[in-house]
Design a protein around this motif. Structure first.
Motif, mmCIF file in Angstrom:
data_model
loop_
_atom_site.group_PDB
_atom_site.id
_atom_site.type_symbol
_atom_site.label_atom_id
_atom_site.label_comp_id
_atom_site.label_asym_id
_atom_site.label_seq_id
_atom_site.Cartn_x
_atom_site.Cartn_y
_atom_site.Cartn_z
ATOM 1 N N VAL A 183 0.845 -1.203 0.000
ATOM 2 C CA VAL A 183 0.000 0.000 0.000
ATOM 3 C C VAL A 183 0.880 1.252 0.000
ATOM 4 C CG1 VAL A 183 -1.696 1.315 1.335
ATOM 5 C CG2 VAL A 183 -1.942 -1.162 1.114
ATOM 6 N N VAL A 184 1.959 1.223 0.759
ATOM 7 C CA VAL A 184 2.874 2.363 0.819
ATOM 8 C C VAL A 184 3.519 2.594 -0.550
ATOM 9 C CG1 VAL A 184 5.030 3.213 1.831
ATOM 10 C CG2 VAL A 184 3.310 2.125 3.281
ATOM 11 N N TYR A 185 3.987 1.528 -1.199
ATOM 12 C CA TYR A 185 4.592 1.666 -2.524
ATOM 13 C C TYR A 185 3.582 2.197 -3.542
ATOM 14 C CZ TYR A 185 8.471 -1.163 -0.736
ATOM 15 O OH TYR A 185 9.531 -1.647 -0.004
ATOM 16 N N ALA A 186 2.359 1.714 -3.464
ATOM 17 C CA ALA A 186 1.316 2.190 -4.381
ATOM 18 C C ALA A 186 1.022 3.670 -4.125
ATOM 19 C CB ALA A 186 0.051 1.353 -4.232
ATOM 20 N N LEU B 83 1.705 9.498 -5.723
ATOM 21 C CA LEU B 83 2.259 10.838 -5.465
ATOM 22 C C LEU B 83 3.312 11.222 -6.500
ATOM 23 C CD1 LEU B 83 2.600 10.837 -1.575
ATOM 24 C CD2 LEU B 83 0.930 12.062 -2.978
ATOM 25 N N ALA B 84 4.173 10.280 -6.861
ATOM 26 C CA ALA B 84 5.182 10.561 -7.875
ATOM 27 C C ALA B 84 4.532 10.796 -9.235
ATOM 28 C CB ALA B 84 6.187 9.417 -7.951
ATOM 29 N N GLY B 85 3.469 10.071 -9.527
ATOM 30 C CA GLY B 85 2.736 10.290 -10.776
ATOM 31 C C GLY B 85 2.107 11.666 -10.822
ATOM 32 N N ILE B 86 1.585 12.112 -9.699
ATOM 33 C CA ILE B 86 1.029 13.465 -9.624
ATOM 34 C C ILE B 86 2.136 14.500 -9.826
ATOM 35 C CG2 ILE B 86 -0.053 15.133 -8.058
ATOM 36 C CD1 ILE B 86 -1.701 12.739 -6.967
ATOM 37 N N GLY B 87 3.329 14.190 -9.327
ATOM 38 C CA GLY B 87 4.478 15.064 -9.572
ATOM 39 C C GLY B 87 4.829 15.149 -11.047
ATOM 40 N N VAL B 88 4.742 14.021 -11.760
ATOM 41 C CA VAL B 88 4.987 14.021 -13.207
ATOM 42 C C VAL B 88 3.947 14.888 -13.906
ATOM 43 C CG1 VAL B 88 4.972 12.589 -15.292
ATOM 44 C CG2 VAL B 88 6.135 11.768 -13.254
ATOM 45 N N ILE B 89 2.695 14.736 -13.508
ATOM 46 C CA ILE B 89 1.621 15.527 -14.123
ATOM 47 C C ILE B 89 1.845 17.019 -13.879
ATOM 48 C CG2 ILE B 89 -0.849 16.037 -14.006
ATOM 49 C CD1 ILE B 89 -1.239 13.005 -13.446
ATOM 50 N N ALA B 90 2.199 17.382 -12.650
ATOM 51 C CA ALA B 90 2.437 18.798 -12.327
ATOM 52 C C ALA B 90 3.616 19.354 -13.128
ATOM 53 C CB ALA B 90 2.688 18.954 -10.837
ATOM 54 N N ALA B 91 4.694 18.590 -13.223
ATOM 55 C CA ALA B 91 5.855 19.052 -13.989
ATOM 56 C C ALA B 91 5.523 19.164 -15.478
ATOM 57 C CB ALA B 91 7.036 18.108 -13.774
ATOM 58 N N ALA B 92 4.738 18.229 -15.982
ATOM 59 C CA ALA B 92 4.359 18.266 -17.396
ATOM 60 C C ALA B 92 3.458 19.461 -17.704
ATOM 61 C CB ALA B 92 3.661 16.963 -17.781
ATOM 62 N N LEU B 93 2.529 19.752 -16.818
ATOM 63 C CA LEU B 93 1.668 20.914 -17.025
ATOM 64 C C LEU B 93 2.458 22.223 -16.920
ATOM 65 C CD1 LEU B 93 -1.591 19.816 -15.170
ATOM 66 C CD2 LEU B 93 -1.172 19.909 -17.637
ATOM 67 N N PHE B 94 3.447 22.252 -16.033
ATOM 68 C CA PHE B 94 4.318 23.426 -15.926
ATOM 69 C C PHE B 94 5.132 23.597 -17.208
ATOM 70 C CE2 PHE B 94 8.452 25.246 -14.457
ATOM 71 C CZ PHE B 94 8.001 26.533 -14.233
ATOM 72 N N LEU B 95 5.629 22.497 -17.760
ATOM 73 C CA LEU B 95 6.372 22.549 -19.014
ATOM 74 C C LEU B 95 5.474 23.049 -20.149
ATOM 75 C CD1 LEU B 95 8.864 21.923 -20.748
ATOM 76 C CD2 LEU B 95 8.078 19.565 -20.875
ATOM 77 N N GLN B 96 4.253 22.574 -20.183
ATOM 78 C CA GLN B 96 3.299 23.019 -21.197
ATOM 79 C C GLN B 96 3.029 24.513 -21.072
ATOM 80 O OE1 GLN B 96 -0.438 20.737 -22.262
ATOM 81 N NE2 GLN B 96 -1.295 22.347 -20.984
ATOM 82 N N ARG B 97 2.868 24.979 -19.847
ATOM 83 C CA ARG B 97 2.590 26.397 -19.616
ATOM 84 C C ARG B 97 3.805 27.253 -19.949
ATOM 85 N NH1 ARG B 97 -1.082 28.795 -18.076
ATOM 86 N NH2 ARG B 97 -2.216 29.294 -16.254
ATOM 87 N N THR B 98 4.995 26.739 -19.707
ATOM 88 C CA THR B 98 6.221 27.474 -19.999
ATOM 89 C C THR B 98 6.384 27.714 -21.501
ATOM 90 O OG1 THR B 98 7.336 26.570 -18.060
ATOM 91 C CG2 THR B 98 8.740 27.388 -19.802
#
Length: 161
Positions: A122-125, A130-145
């Motif tokens: 459960v912890v690994y999942a 959380l890491a996937g949400i980090g990828v999404i946030a970084a990708a959206l920031f890249l798109q906005r940039t």
């Protein structure tokens, strides 16, 4: 290129989560559910860092280019388009993978009361989500940039001189 919307990513996440939860129930009923890999959150976190570094690098180069600083390295339009495409693809895949880990994690959380060995899974999942949400946030920031500056609301004046 159309801007990727958060609603689309949330929909992919939700559908993948529901399907993964149902699949985990079925798989566990037929046999033993495979464990969540320890490397999953690590790989997703590395992807998020790479996307964030790309976005920050492009942002600083674009700022220098807009200010017309001497010796500023410009950003080629195709390079910016490729970066946006990489970010959008990464965000979609991260939403899908995070949804799968969320659905599996919910199933494992329910089962953790009966099998304490599943608590670690459960912890690994959860870390993978959380890491996937980090990828999404970084990708959206890249798109906005890489977005082009907005045109004026009225556009250029059409009155003849």
């Amino acid at each position: 290129m159309k801007e990727l919307r958060i609603r689309v990513l949330a929909g992919v996440f939700a559908v993948a989560g529901v399907l993964a939860w149902a699949g985990a129930r079925l798989w566990d009923a037929l046999g033993s559910l495979p464990s969540v890999p320890v490397a999953a959150p690590v790989v997703l976190a590395i992807i998020a860092v790479v996307l964030l570094a790309t976005a920050l690098s492009l942002r600083s180069r674009l700022k220098a280019q807009r200010r017309r600083e001497a010796g500023a390295k410009g950003v080629e339009p195709m390079m910016a388009a490729r970066a946006v495409l990489l970010g959008q693809a990464s965000a979609l895949v991260a939403a899908l993978v995070s949804g799968v880990y969320a659905g599996t994690g919910v199933f494992l959380l329910i089962q953790a009361t009966q099998a304490p060995l599943r608590t670690q899974q459960v912890v690994y999942a959860g870390l993978s989500v959380l890491a996937g949400i980090g990828v999404i946030a970084a990708a959206l920031f890249l798109q906005r940039t890489c977005r082009l500056p907005e045109d004026d609301e009225n556009g250029p004046s059409a009155t003849p001189a």
